[in-house]
Design an enzyme around this catalytic site. Structure first.
Site, short mmCIF file in Angstrom:
data_model
loop_
_atom_site.label_atom_id
_atom_site.label_comp_id
_atom_site.label_asym_id
_atom_site.label_seq_id
_atom_site.Cartn_x
_atom_site.Cartn_y
_atom_site.Cartn_z
N GLU B 27 0.95 -1.20 0.20
CA GLU B 27 -0.04 0.04 0.02
C GLU B 27 0.95 1.13 0.04
O GLU B 27 0.26 2.31 0.09
CB GLU B 27 -0.95 0.08 1.17
CG GLU B 27 -2.01 -1.09 0.94
CD GLU B 27 -3.16 -1.31 2.17
OE1 GLU B 27 -2.50 -0.65 3.25
OE2 GLU B 27 -4.09 -1.48 2.00
N TYR B 139 -13.26 -7.45 -5.02
CA TYR B 139 -14.64 -7.15 -4.15
C TYR B 139 -15.79 -6.93 -4.63
O TYR B 139 -16.70 -7.45 -4.39
CB TYR B 139 -14.17 -6.10 -2.89
CG TYR B 139 -13.19 -6.35 -2.07
CD1 TYR B 139 -13.09 -7.33 -1.32
CD2 TYR B 139 -11.95 -5.60 -2.00
CE1 TYR B 139 -12.05 -7.61 -0.49
CE2 TYR B 139 -10.80 -5.89 -1.15
CZ TYR B 139 -10.91 -6.93 -0.28
OH TYR B 139 -9.99 -7.27 0.70
#
Lengths: 171, 171
Positions: B27, B139
């Site tokens: 990240e 997702y």
């Protein structure tokens, strides 16, 4: 105006539910509210509560037009950052329109920050709708960072059939 | 490949911390990680834990290049929606790159959804960075809604001096 900020009790749940519906109306989401004050009581005041809630109360002589003395609430719980550790999450902060501009919202928020710091929390997080400029401006004036704007964080959710299907695929 | 999904134990904290740092590097936030495995142990395995964590483990014969058998984790806690009630929050979901594409991430997520449903949770929420398209696509393919895109929710945070100042103003 005098007001008191205190921990909520089970007896406050009807009033808190009234304020939750007020907030939902402001957020144009009143049809989303499925919770009842009975569930609030069961989930917040058992031995392992799911949340904590502070309420702001005014003396009887300053009650609202409809006769309410409980005029605001701050709803929170503890969460955790795997980068930084303990955190507090401010789920809702709401003050009835006729009681705004007196520092009640700030007082509720400050008390929750203080409770968080006392438990070792290094962050307080919350979400705000992008069109709710008065709130965004207020939080920004107090030093809050908008992580969606600066880092790109998107809030995602599973619910309903998709959540159920996901849960069942674990078997 | 065989793998097991199980609850974490205090003995897993060093491994979980290694995976947290891996995720932070992915990240682009590795310099943000201030947590230690000792804090994880204290905060997650006391009588009032701040979080729960599932781990994914492979048998010794399938260990990673560096010799690790704990190859993924799903980090979660319970939260609450004042509109809908009990909810589960997925703070982190991570699988080591060399073990991806085998359904391990989906299995961790499904198990957390199942644990949430068993406790009466009606939502599972989490955040994803806007440039992390592989995760957003994954997702979304499982039915997750992006509430920032559809409803405009922004994630805000108080930390550091601003949080401290806010807390002190409650006095």
């Amino acid at each position: 105006m005098n007001y008191t900020v205190r921990d909520s009790t089970p007896e406050d749940c009807k009033d808190i539910m009234r304020l939750i519906v007020d907030l939902a109306e402001y957020e144009k989401m009143a049809n989303e509210v499925k919770l009842t004050h009975k569930e609030l009581e069961a989930d917040g005041f058992s031995s392992n509560p799911f949340f904590k809630c502070l309420v702001a109360e005014v003396p009887e002589e300053f009650k609202s037009k409809e006769g309410h003395t409980l005029v605001g609430y701050g709803f929170y719980f503890f969460t955790y950052s795997t980068f930084k550790g303990r955190a507090v999450y401010l789920e809702d902060l709401y003050v009835m329109p006729e009681f705004r501009g007196k520092g009640i919202g700030k007082a509720l928020m400050s008390h929750i920050a203080q409770i968080g710091r006392a438990r070792g929390c290094v962050r307080m997080q919350f979400t705000v709708l992008d069109w709710n400029k008065p709130s965004l401006d207020f939080y920004s004036s107090q030093g809050a960072l908008n992580l969606t704007a600066t880092e790109g964080w998107q809030l995602l959710r599973f619910e309903g059939d998709h959540l159920e299907k996901l849960a069942q695929s674990a078997n």
